[in-house]
Design a protein around this motif. Structure first.
Motif, PDB file in Angstrom:
ATOM      1  N   GLN A  69       0.777  -1.242   0.000  1.00  0.00           N
ATOM      2  CA  GLN A  69       0.000   0.000   0.000  1.00  0.00           C
ATOM      3  C   GLN A  69       0.812   1.298   0.000  1.00  0.00           C
ATOM      4  OE1 GLN A  69      -4.026  -0.354   2.267  1.00  0.00           O
ATOM      5  NE2 GLN A  69      -2.708  -1.987   3.058  1.00  0.00           N
ATOM      6  N   PRO A  70       1.906   1.425   0.780  1.00  0.00           N
ATOM      7  CA  PRO A  70       2.629   2.698   0.742  1.00  0.00           C
ATOM      8  C   PRO A  70       3.083   3.133  -0.645  1.00  0.00           C
ATOM      9  CG  PRO A  70       3.247   1.481   2.694  1.00  0.00           C
ATOM     10  CD  PRO A  70       2.401   0.555   1.871  1.00  0.00           C
ATOM     11  N   PRO A  71       3.772   2.275  -1.443  1.00  0.00           N
ATOM     12  CA  PRO A  71       4.143   2.775  -2.776  1.00  0.00           C
ATOM     13  C   PRO A  71       2.943   3.072  -3.663  1.00  0.00           C
ATOM     14  CG  PRO A  71       4.652   0.425  -2.545  1.00  0.00           C
ATOM     15  CD  PRO A  71       4.304   0.931  -1.178  1.00  0.00           C
ATOM     16  N   HIS A  72       1.852   2.353  -3.457  1.00  0.00           N
ATOM     17  CA  HIS A  72       0.627   2.608  -4.223  1.00  0.00           C
ATOM     18  C   HIS A  72       0.062   3.989  -3.895  1.00  0.00           C
ATOM     19  CE1 HIS A  72      -3.412   2.002  -5.899  1.00  0.00           C
ATOM     20  NE2 HIS A  72      -3.903   2.344  -4.720  1.00  0.00           N
ATOM     21  N   PHE A  73      -0.081   4.282  -2.615  1.00  0.00           N
ATOM     22  CA  PHE A  73      -0.692   5.552  -2.218  1.00  0.00           C
ATOM     23  C   PHE A  73       0.293   6.727  -2.314  1.00  0.00           C
ATOM     24  CE2 PHE A  73      -3.769   2.667  -0.185  1.00  0.00           C
ATOM     25  CZ  PHE A  73      -4.930   3.215  -0.708  1.00  0.00           C
ATOM     26  N   TYR A  74       1.585   6.468  -2.199  1.00  0.00           N
ATOM     27  CA  TYR A  74       2.553   7.543  -2.424  1.00  0.00           C
ATOM     28  C   TYR A  74       2.506   7.989  -3.885  1.00  0.00           C
ATOM     29  CZ  TYR A  74       4.705   6.720   2.156  1.00  0.00           C
ATOM     30  OH  TYR A  74       4.948   6.594   3.498  1.00  0.00           O
ATOM     31  N   ALA A  75       2.242   7.048  -4.790  1.00  0.00           N
ATOM     32  CA  ALA A  75       2.120   7.408  -6.204  1.00  0.00           C
ATOM     33  C   ALA A  75       0.928   8.345  -6.398  1.00  0.00           C
ATOM     34  CB  ALA A  75       1.958   6.150  -7.051  1.00  0.00           C
ATOM     35  N   ILE A  76      -0.180   8.041  -5.731  1.00  0.00           N
ATOM     36  CA  ILE A  76      -1.347   8.930  -5.794  1.00  0.00           C
ATOM     37  C   ILE A  76      -1.003  10.292  -5.214  1.00  0.00           C
ATOM     38  CG2 ILE A  76      -3.701   9.306  -4.959  1.00  0.00           C
ATOM     39  CD1 ILE A  76      -4.059   6.287  -4.905  1.00  0.00           C
ATOM     40  N   ALA A  77      -0.297  10.288  -4.084  1.00  0.00           N
ATOM     41  CA  ALA A  77       0.051  11.537  -3.409  1.00  0.00           C
ATOM     42  C   ALA A  77       0.966  12.408  -4.268  1.00  0.00           C
ATOM     43  CB  ALA A  77       0.717  11.236  -2.070  1.00  0.00           C
ATOM     44  N   MET A  78       1.865  11.788  -5.022  1.00  0.00           N
ATOM     45  CA  MET A  78       2.729  12.558  -5.916  1.00  0.00           C
ATOM     46  C   MET A  78       1.911  13.189  -7.036  1.00  0.00           C
ATOM     47  SD  MET A  78       6.250  10.319  -6.263  1.00  0.00           S
ATOM     48  CE  MET A  78       6.963  11.507  -7.407  1.00  0.00           C
ATOM     49  N   ARG A  79       0.969  12.432  -7.569  1.00  0.00           N
ATOM     50  CA  ARG A  79       0.139  12.953  -8.650  1.00  0.00           C
ATOM     51  C   ARG A  79      -0.760  14.095  -8.174  1.00  0.00           C
ATOM     52  NH1 ARG A  79      -3.376   8.281 -10.380  1.00  0.00           N
ATOM     53  NH2 ARG A  79      -3.952   9.586 -12.150  1.00  0.00           N
ATOM     54  N   ARG A  80      -1.151  14.052  -6.902  1.00  0.00           N
ATOM     55  CA  ARG A  80      -2.099  15.036  -6.360  1.00  0.00           C
ATOM     56  C   ARG A  80      -1.450  15.907  -5.278  1.00  0.00           C
ATOM     57  NH1 ARG A  80      -6.761  15.087  -9.556  1.00  0.00           N
ATOM     58  NH2 ARG A  80      -7.249  12.953 -10.214  1.00  0.00           N
ATOM     59  N   VAL A  81      -0.153  16.100  -5.367  1.00  0.00           N
ATOM     60  CA  VAL A  81       0.572  16.752  -4.287  1.00  0.00           C
ATOM     61  C   VAL A  81       0.041  18.150  -3.979  1.00  0.00           C
ATOM     62  CG1 VAL A  81       2.372  17.607  -5.862  1.00  0.00           C
ATOM     63  CG2 VAL A  81       2.869  17.337  -3.410  1.00  0.00           C
ATOM     64  N   GLU A  82      -0.277  18.915  -5.010  1.00  0.00           N
ATOM     65  CA  GLU A  82      -0.744  20.281  -4.772  1.00  0.00           C
ATOM     66  C   GLU A  82      -2.134  20.291  -4.130  1.00  0.00           C
ATOM     67  OE1 GLU A  82       1.142  22.798  -4.857  1.00  0.00           O
ATOM     68  OE2 GLU A  82       2.787  21.606  -5.688  1.00  0.00           O
ATOM     69  N   GLU A  83      -2.943  19.314  -4.461  1.00  0.00           N
ATOM     70  CA  GLU A  83      -4.265  19.217  -3.844  1.00  0.00           C
ATOM     71  C   GLU A  83      -4.146  18.902  -2.360  1.00  0.00           C
ATOM     72  OE1 GLU A  83      -7.096  16.789  -5.956  1.00  0.00           O
ATOM     73  OE2 GLU A  83      -6.012  17.080  -7.836  1.00  0.00           O
ATOM     74  N   TYR A  84      -3.273  17.955  -2.037  1.00  0.00           N
ATOM     75  CA  TYR A  84      -3.067  17.621  -0.622  1.00  0.00           C
ATOM     76  C   TYR A  84      -2.472  18.809   0.138  1.00  0.00           C
ATOM     77  CZ  TYR A  84      -4.120  12.654  -1.219  1.00  0.00           C
ATOM     78  OH  TYR A  84      -4.756  11.469  -1.449  1.00  0.00           O
ATOM     79  N   ARG A  85      -1.594  19.543  -0.524  1.00  0.00           N
ATOM     80  CA  ARG A  85      -1.002  20.730   0.112  1.00  0.00           C
ATOM     81  C   ARG A  85      -2.080  21.780   0.389  1.00  0.00           C
ATOM     82  NH1 ARG A  85       3.046  21.401  -3.039  1.00  0.00           N
ATOM     83  NH2 ARG A  85       4.646  20.622  -1.640  1.00  0.00           N
ATOM     84  N   ALA A  86      -2.971  21.979  -0.583  1.00  0.00           N
ATOM     85  CA  ALA A  86      -4.040  22.963  -0.413  1.00  0.00           C
ATOM     86  C   ALA A  86      -5.007  22.564   0.697  1.00  0.00           C
ATOM     87  CB  ALA A  86      -4.803  23.136  -1.722  1.00  0.00           C
ATOM     88  N   ALA A  87      -5.198  21.255   0.854  1.00  0.00           N
ATOM     89  CA  ALA A  87      -6.126  20.765   1.876  1.00  0.00           C
ATOM     90  C   ALA A  87      -5.463  20.634   3.238  1.00  0.00           C
ATOM     91  CB  ALA A  87      -6.700  19.419   1.451  1.00  0.00           C
TER      92      ALA A  87
END
Length: 304
Positions: free
Chosen positions: A195-213
């Motif tokens: 799961q970590p490499p799977h969800f880290y890949a999502i987090a990289m793709r959506r990094v600015e969204e997570y930062r904004a939230a």
């Protein structure tokens, strides 16, 4: 987080193409339900196979387990949507969730989630008490440890969230063999490490969204270089795990090792990637194929 930002984001949300059924599927996060159903079935099937339990005589247990675990996962996801309704409007991939658009009232999302968890747990306890207890542990780890505690506070939130995602194969096995053993815990470890490499890949793709939230995902807090290293280390950690299941035979170990090598090569390519977002998308897609092939392969190999 200011109310004006949330209201503004809600107004910008796309309401087109939504239906009650689509809203329901979004509320329970049907993708997560389906992936967990695959791993729960694999645990269930392998328990039947290795305990020499008669398949036709266990159909009722199988149905209770699969429906019960699906309800528990769906209910937990609905509760998660209720908890995250303040930050979901700030992220592109979540701004159209029904708890954001107003098509589903927060109280209904919470009520549906609790109801699903209760009915799902009743079904799991009807199989074995151990399956029910493991299901409760999964709910607690996802709703409390992840959603309510670590998600908004620590970069380790992904690792904590991986606990609940690794529970379904344990539920499936425990429904047949509550004594568990080495095999189901090996399945748990594979799911946990995947799961970590799977969800880290999502987090990289959506990094600015997570930062904004304001969600402290690893790429937000530590940057892409540190995230790539973590993904590489987690992929490497997968290599010894298939050898914990020698009962599945050499064919499975070869299959798993080939999948691991492929993921390792792709992870190493991240250090030369010119487009990190494109590479993260490739890692994400590979992780989905990895999970599907690995767990369906376990089932297929029992017929050979």
């Amino acid at each position: 987080m200011s109310n004006s930002r949330v209201v503004s984001a809600v107004k910008e949300a796309d309401f087109s193409g939504t239906t009650a059924w689509k809203d329901f599927l979004a509320l329970i996060k049907i993708g997560i339900v389906n992936s967990n159903l695959i791993t729960a079935f694999t645990g269930l099937w392998l328990a039947l196979y290795f305990t020499d339990t008669y398949f036709l005589g266990s159909i009722d247990v199988m149905l209770l387990t699969l429906v019960g675990s699906s309800l528990v996962v769906a209910g937990s996801c609905s509760i998660n949507n209720y908890i995250d309704r303040d930050i979901d409007p700030l992220m592109e991939r979540t701004k159209n969730r029904p708890t954001v658009t107003g098509r589903v009232a927060p109280s209904r999302a919470l009520g549906l989630g609790i109801g699903f968890v209760i009915f799902g747990e009743i079904m799991l306890f009807m199989t074995t008490p151990m399956a029910g207890l493991i299901g409760l542990f999964g709910v607690f780890s996802y709703v409390v440890l992840y959603s309510m505690w670590t998600k908004r506070k620590y970069a380790s939130n992904t690792i904590v969230g991986s606990i609940s995602g690794a529970v379904p194969p344990l539920i499936g096995w425990a429904a047949i063999d509550p004594g568990l053993g080495a095999m189901p815990f090996a399945l748990f470890l594979i799911m946990f490490v995947w799961q970590p490499p799977h969800f880290y890949a999502i987090a990289m793709r959506r990094v600015e969204e997570y930062r904004a939230a304001g969600v402290p995902m690893l790429p937000v807090v530590k940057g892409f270089a540190r995230t790539k290293l973590s993904m590489l280390l987690w992929v490497i950690a997968l290599f010894p795990l298939p050898f914990l299941m020698p009962s599945l035979g050499t064919a499975f170990i070869v299959l798993a090792t080939v999948l691991n090598i492929g993921w390792l090569v792709l992870a190493l390519k991240g250090y030369k990637a010119k487009d990190d977002h494109k590479w993260a998308t490739m890692m994400f897609v590979y992780s989905l194929n990895y999970l599907t092939i690995m767990f369906t392969g376990m089932v297929i190999l029992t017929f050979i």
